[in-house]
Design a protein around this motif. Structure first.
Motif, PDB file in Angstrom:
ATOM      1  N   VAL A   1      35.523 -33.925 -30.514  1.00 51.21           N
ATOM      2  CA  VAL A   1      36.688 -34.365 -29.741  1.00 51.21           C
ATOM      3  C   VAL A   1      37.414 -35.473 -30.491  1.00 51.21           C
ATOM      4  O   VAL A   1      38.643 -35.522 -30.528  1.00 51.21           O
ATOM      5  N   LEU A   2      36.638 -36.359 -31.122  1.00 48.62           N
ATOM      6  CA  LEU A   2      37.214 -37.500 -31.833  1.00 48.62           C
ATOM      7  C   LEU A   2      37.607 -37.174 -33.275  1.00 48.62           C
ATOM      8  O   LEU A   2      38.197 -38.017 -33.959  1.00 48.62           O
ATOM      9  N   GLY A   3      37.247 -35.978 -33.740  1.00 45.66           N
ATOM     10  CA  GLY A   3      37.555 -35.625 -35.132  1.00 45.66           C
ATOM     11  C   GLY A   3      36.728 -36.404 -36.135  1.00 45.66           C
ATOM     12  O   GLY A   3      37.143 -36.614 -37.279  1.00 45.66           O
ATOM     13  N   ALA A   4      35.520 -36.832 -35.741  1.00 47.43           N
ATOM     14  CA  ALA A   4      34.664 -37.662 -36.599  1.00 47.43           C
ATOM     15  C   ALA A   4      34.064 -36.834 -37.735  1.00 47.43           C
ATOM     16  O   ALA A   4      33.813 -35.643 -37.598  1.00 47.43           O
ATOM     17  N   GLY A   5      33.807 -37.506 -38.866  1.00 47.43           N
ATOM     18  CA  GLY A   5      33.321 -36.824 -40.063  1.00 47.43           C
ATOM     19  C   GLY A   5      31.815 -36.814 -40.196  1.00 47.43           C
ATOM     20  O   GLY A   5      31.069 -37.082 -39.247  1.00 47.43           O
ATOM     21  N   GLU A   6      31.353 -36.542 -41.416  1.00 45.70           N
ATOM     22  CA  GLU A   6      29.931 -36.381 -41.696  1.00 45.70           C
ATOM     23  C   GLU A   6      29.134 -37.632 -41.368  1.00 45.70           C
ATOM     24  O   GLU A   6      27.965 -37.558 -40.982  1.00 45.70           O
ATOM     25  N   GLU A   7      29.750 -38.793 -41.500  1.00 47.03           N
ATOM     26  CA  GLU A   7      29.032 -40.047 -41.215  1.00 47.03           C
ATOM     27  C   GLU A   7      28.663 -40.168 -39.737  1.00 47.03           C
ATOM     28  O   GLU A   7      27.846 -41.007 -39.367  1.00 47.03           O
TER      29      GLU A   7
ATOM     30  N   LYS B   1      20.059 -34.780 -38.968  1.00 42.17           N
ATOM     31  CA  LYS B   1      19.937 -33.844 -40.082  1.00 42.17           C
ATOM     32  C   LYS B   1      18.510 -33.328 -40.085  1.00 42.17           C
ATOM     33  O   LYS B   1      17.580 -34.063 -40.460  1.00 42.17           O
ATOM     34  N   PRO B   2      18.268 -32.086 -39.642  1.00 43.06           N
ATOM     35  CA  PRO B   2      16.903 -31.549 -39.604  1.00 43.06           C
ATOM     36  C   PRO B   2      16.223 -31.658 -40.961  1.00 43.06           C
ATOM     37  O   PRO B   2      16.825 -31.397 -42.005  1.00 43.06           O
ATOM     38  N   GLY B   3      14.965 -32.070 -40.941  1.00 42.45           N
ATOM     39  CA  GLY B   3      14.211 -32.249 -42.171  1.00 42.45           C
ATOM     40  C   GLY B   3      14.353 -33.635 -42.766  1.00 42.45           C
ATOM     41  O   GLY B   3      13.621 -33.995 -43.696  1.00 42.45           O
ATOM     42  N   LYS B   4      15.267 -34.440 -42.262  1.00 45.97           N
ATOM     43  CA  LYS B   4      15.457 -35.821 -42.717  1.00 45.97           C
ATOM     44  C   LYS B   4      14.973 -36.746 -41.606  1.00 45.97           C
ATOM     45  O   LYS B   4      15.506 -36.738 -40.498  1.00 45.97           O
ATOM     46  N   ALA B   5      13.953 -37.545 -41.884  1.00 47.80           N
ATOM     47  CA  ALA B   5      13.309 -38.326 -40.821  1.00 47.80           C
ATOM     48  C   ALA B   5      14.126 -39.534 -40.393  1.00 47.80           C
ATOM     49  O   ALA B   5      14.305 -39.786 -39.198  1.00 47.80           O
ATOM     50  N   GLU B   6      14.631 -40.308 -41.363  1.00 53.52           N
ATOM     51  CA  GLU B   6      15.256 -41.585 -41.039  1.00 53.52           C
ATOM     52  C   GLU B   6      16.777 -41.477 -40.952  1.00 53.52           C
ATOM     53  O   GLU B   6      17.387 -40.567 -41.504  1.00 53.52           O
ATOM     54  N   GLY B   7      17.370 -42.436 -40.234  1.00 54.34           N
ATOM     55  CA  GLY B   7      18.813 -42.545 -40.175  1.00 54.34           C
ATOM     56  C   GLY B   7      19.494 -41.626 -39.182  1.00 54.34           C
ATOM     57  O   GLY B   7      20.728 -41.497 -39.204  1.00 54.34           O
ATOM     58  N   ASN B   8      18.719 -40.984 -38.312  1.00 50.46           N
ATOM     59  CA  ASN B   8      19.285 -40.087 -37.309  1.00 50.46           C
ATOM     60  C   ASN B   8      19.405 -40.782 -35.952  1.00 50.46           C
ATOM     61  O   ASN B   8      18.895 -41.883 -35.754  1.00 50.46           O
ATOM     62  N   TRP B   9      20.094 -40.123 -35.025  1.00 51.71           N
ATOM     63  CA  TRP B   9      20.171 -40.538 -33.619  1.00 51.71           C
ATOM     64  C   TRP B   9      20.875 -41.880 -33.432  1.00 51.71           C
ATOM     65  O   TRP B   9      20.698 -42.527 -32.411  1.00 51.71           O
ATOM     66  N   GLU B  10      21.680 -42.306 -34.397  1.00 51.24           N
ATOM     67  CA  GLU B  10      22.258 -43.649 -34.353  1.00 51.24           C
ATOM     68  C   GLU B  10      23.750 -43.671 -34.016  1.00 51.24           C
ATOM     69  O   GLU B  10      24.303 -44.735 -33.748  1.00 51.24           O
ATOM     70  N   TRP B  11      24.405 -42.514 -34.012  1.00 52.98           N
ATOM     71  CA  TRP B  11      25.862 -42.506 -33.829  1.00 52.98           C
ATOM     72  C   TRP B  11      26.249 -42.995 -32.441  1.00 52.98           C
ATOM     73  O   TRP B  11      25.579 -42.718 -31.450  1.00 52.98           O
TER      74      TRP B  11
ATOM     75  N   ASP C   1      12.471 -42.872 -33.485  1.00 49.62           N
ATOM     76  CA  ASP C   1      13.169 -42.841 -32.202  1.00 49.62           C
ATOM     77  C   ASP C   1      13.879 -41.526 -31.936  1.00 49.62           C
ATOM     78  O   ASP C   1      14.920 -41.490 -31.264  1.00 49.62           O
ATOM     79  N   SER C   2      13.308 -40.440 -32.413  1.00 50.43           N
ATOM     80  CA  SER C   2      13.862 -39.126 -32.101  1.00 50.43           C
ATOM     81  C   SER C   2      13.619 -38.796 -30.630  1.00 50.43           C
ATOM     82  O   SER C   2      12.480 -38.853 -30.158  1.00 50.43           O
ATOM     83  N   PRO C   3      14.656 -38.433 -29.887  1.00 54.99           N
ATOM     84  CA  PRO C   3      14.448 -38.036 -28.485  1.00 54.99           C
ATOM     85  C   PRO C   3      13.719 -36.715 -28.363  1.00 54.99           C
ATOM     86  O   PRO C   3      13.284 -36.347 -27.260  1.00 54.99           O
ATOM     87  N   PHE C   4      13.567 -35.997 -29.475  1.00 55.38           N
ATOM     88  CA  PHE C   4      12.848 -34.722 -29.449  1.00 55.38           C
ATOM     89  C   PHE C   4      11.383 -34.884 -29.853  1.00 55.38           C
ATOM     90  O   PHE C   4      10.684 -33.893 -30.037  1.00 55.38           O
ATOM     91  N   SER C   5      10.936 -36.106 -29.993  1.00 53.07           N
ATOM     92  CA  SER C   5       9.525 -36.388 -30.234  1.00 53.07           C
ATOM     93  C   SER C   5       8.976 -36.993 -28.953  1.00 53.07           C
ATOM     94  O   SER C   5       9.027 -38.200 -28.742  1.00 53.07           O
ATOM     95  N   SER C   6       8.469 -36.142 -28.079  1.00 52.42           N
ATOM     96  CA  SER C   6       8.183 -36.533 -26.703  1.00 52.42           C
ATOM     97  C   SER C   6       6.786 -37.137 -26.559  1.00 52.42           C
ATOM     98  O   SER C   6       5.784 -36.522 -26.915  1.00 52.42           O
TER      99      SER C   6
END
Length: 497
Positions: A450-456, A461-471, A57-62
């Motif tokens: 703006v929210l001061g959110a951390g790494e989570e 993460k470029p090069g990592k396929a899964e677990g992105n675009w979910e925040w 579900d990457s928005p950059f995979s058109s």
């Protein structure tokens, strides 16, 4: 973007919503109100094109140059139109609040959309629907049929379709167009809803003085409908299988380079066609957005081409495009050409010269000025040109807080030296201040910063396929951060009039 202003980078999927994914409903309008309260002038989002679970579900995979992601349609707005009942909208599973659940959200919404379509058909075809179909006929019919065929084939990649279906003009395809009429009409209806709801939201933002910065992927996924309909414009064989792939060489984002799972353009074919495919693409983009960020901008000047079958981007090579002819053709049709160049990573003189020749602003990402992996001094505020966009970070970088907590002592000391003081608390606001202080005409702040959110809370993460675009933006009142941001925006002369 010649007037001083600032904005927030936050994708639609990241907004609060009770349906497992942010959409064009109440959460989006609430976010527009937040931007207005915070004295912001821009809302930057990620691409709105359809996504696919095969590509996480990457928005950059058109999968389409023109269609929209129907998962962003708001059921609440459909209920307000009478296409759904309030009970149908409220009778939903319990979705997580802090992460997008693409598949669960899509399955639930699909059921609702089918009911809405049934009611829509019974009510007769409204003129605005007929007008939408006529105005988008160049892509809508093919996209809807392609979607129906893909569903029929279990979402198999285009390269694995039967030969009689790979050929768009085959007799079998024409027969299936009739057989799948209901599915084709459903997809056309969903595209109509997508653009109707999107333009209502955009008009609401524009009415509050907020302009939309859109985005689009440079390359098309090799499963895209555009390759099915226009194979002569891509480097693919008779089965529409790419024999080379788009990618990027090793850089600060990826030590082995990247493969984009995307086909490479046949620029000779595009040139013979008068660049009409690109002219049409920008036509739709400039209708959707006020400004457009061109992801991987350097691909319009030269691009990294990797032989098919490689596992990474290491064994690629640079290929040239007909740069000047291309940009001259675009400017002939779009004299203002309101774009921003994503000019990060490996950028040569030819890219800089093109941007200067056509007065295209680039990106200055503050975080990359302090990260030891990138350490690009030109990203620091004292070196920003006016015709540029200053960012704290992007969807591809760490959040400011995430970077700071993972930084070594040398990186932190360099930040303190630049600030002239230590920044033990609220380092996100220190970089927000730097961005807003910049002489760059435009500054854009990641919502996570703006929210001061951390790494989570990192988006990708470029090069990592899964677990992105979910925040997602946590539910709750944003009044306090809006006031703080507004005060700082006014201080540095970026507030709306």
């Amino acid at each position: 973007m010649k007037k001083r202003g600032s904005g927030i980078l936050c994708h639609i999927t990241s907004l609060p919503s009770p349906f497992g994914i942010g959409d064009f409903g109440a959460g989006a309008y609430g976010f527009a109100d937040f931007l207005c309260e915070a004295k912001q002038s821009y809302w930057q989002i990620l691409p709105l094109n359809p996504t696919n679970k095969r590509y996480f579900d990457s928005p950059f995979s058109s999968l389409s140059s023109c269609a929209g992601n129907t998962a962003l349609i708001s059921p609440e707005l459909l209920a307000a139109e009478g296409l759904l009942t309030q009970q149908e909208v409220e009778d939903r599973p319990r979705f997580p609040e802090h992460r997008v659940d693409y598949q669960a959200a899509s399955r639930f919404k699909r059921q609702l959309f089918q009911r809405a379509h049934t009611r829509f058909q019974k009510g007769g075809v409204p003129e605005d629907y007929a007008r939408f179909c006529r105005g988008n006929s160049m892509w809508l019919e093919d996209h809807a049929l392609f979607t129906a065929l893909s569903n029929h084939l279990g979402n198999a990649p285009l390269t694995e379709w039967p030969q009689e279906l790979i050929n768009r003009n085959s007799e079998k395809v024409q027969l299936l167009r009739e057989e799948f009429w209901d599915e084709v009409e459903l997809e056309k209806f969903l595209q109509y809803l997508f653009f109707k709801q999107w333009h209502l939201l955009k008009n609401y933002c524009n009415g509050k003085g907020i302009r939309i910065i859109g985005d689009f992927p440079m390359f098309m996924n090799y499963d895209a409908v555009d390759i099915w309909t226009n194979p002569e414009l891509f480097k693919v064989d008779e089965r529409k299988k790419p024999y080379v792939l788009a990618g990027s060489p090793p850089d600060a984002f990826s030590a082995e380079g990247q493969l984009f799972n995307c086909a490479v353009y046949d620029w000779d074919g595009l040139k013979r066609n008068g660049f009409n495919w690109w002219i049409r693409r920008f036509h739709y983009l400039f209708r959707q957005y006020d400004f457009v960020r061109i992801d991987h901008f350097r691909g319009l000047i030269s691009y990294w081409e990797v032989p098919a079958g490689e596992q990474n981007g290491l064994r690629g090579s640079w290929q040239q495009t007909p740069t000047q002819e291309f940009f001259n053709a675009m400017l002939q049709h779009y004299p203002l050409f309101p774009v921003i160049a994503e000019d990060l990573g490996t950028i040569g003189a030819e890219v800089r010269e093109t941007m200067a020749r056509y007065a295209i602003p680039g990106m200055k990402v503050l975080l990359l000025g302090f990260q030891k992996e990138a350490h690009e001094k030109s990203y620091l505020p004292h070196l920003h040109p006016r015709n540029s966009v200053a960012y704290t970070g992007t969807h591809d970088t760490a959040t400011v807080t995430g970077w700071y907590h993972g930084a070594d002592d040398k990186e932190r000391q360099e930040l303190f030296r630049y600030l002239g003081r230590r920044a033990e608390n609220g380092v996100n606001w220190e970089l927000i201040r730097l961005a807003l202080m910049s002489v760059a005409h435009t500054a854009v702040i990641q919502m996570q910063d703006v929210l001061g959110a951390g790494e989570e809370s990192r988006m990708n993460k470029p090069g990592k396929a899964e677990g992105n675009w979910e925040w997602r933006v946590p539910p709750g009142d944003l009044g306090e951060v809006a006031s703080r941001l507004a005060e700082m925006t006014i201080c540095y002369g970026r507030a709306q009039d």
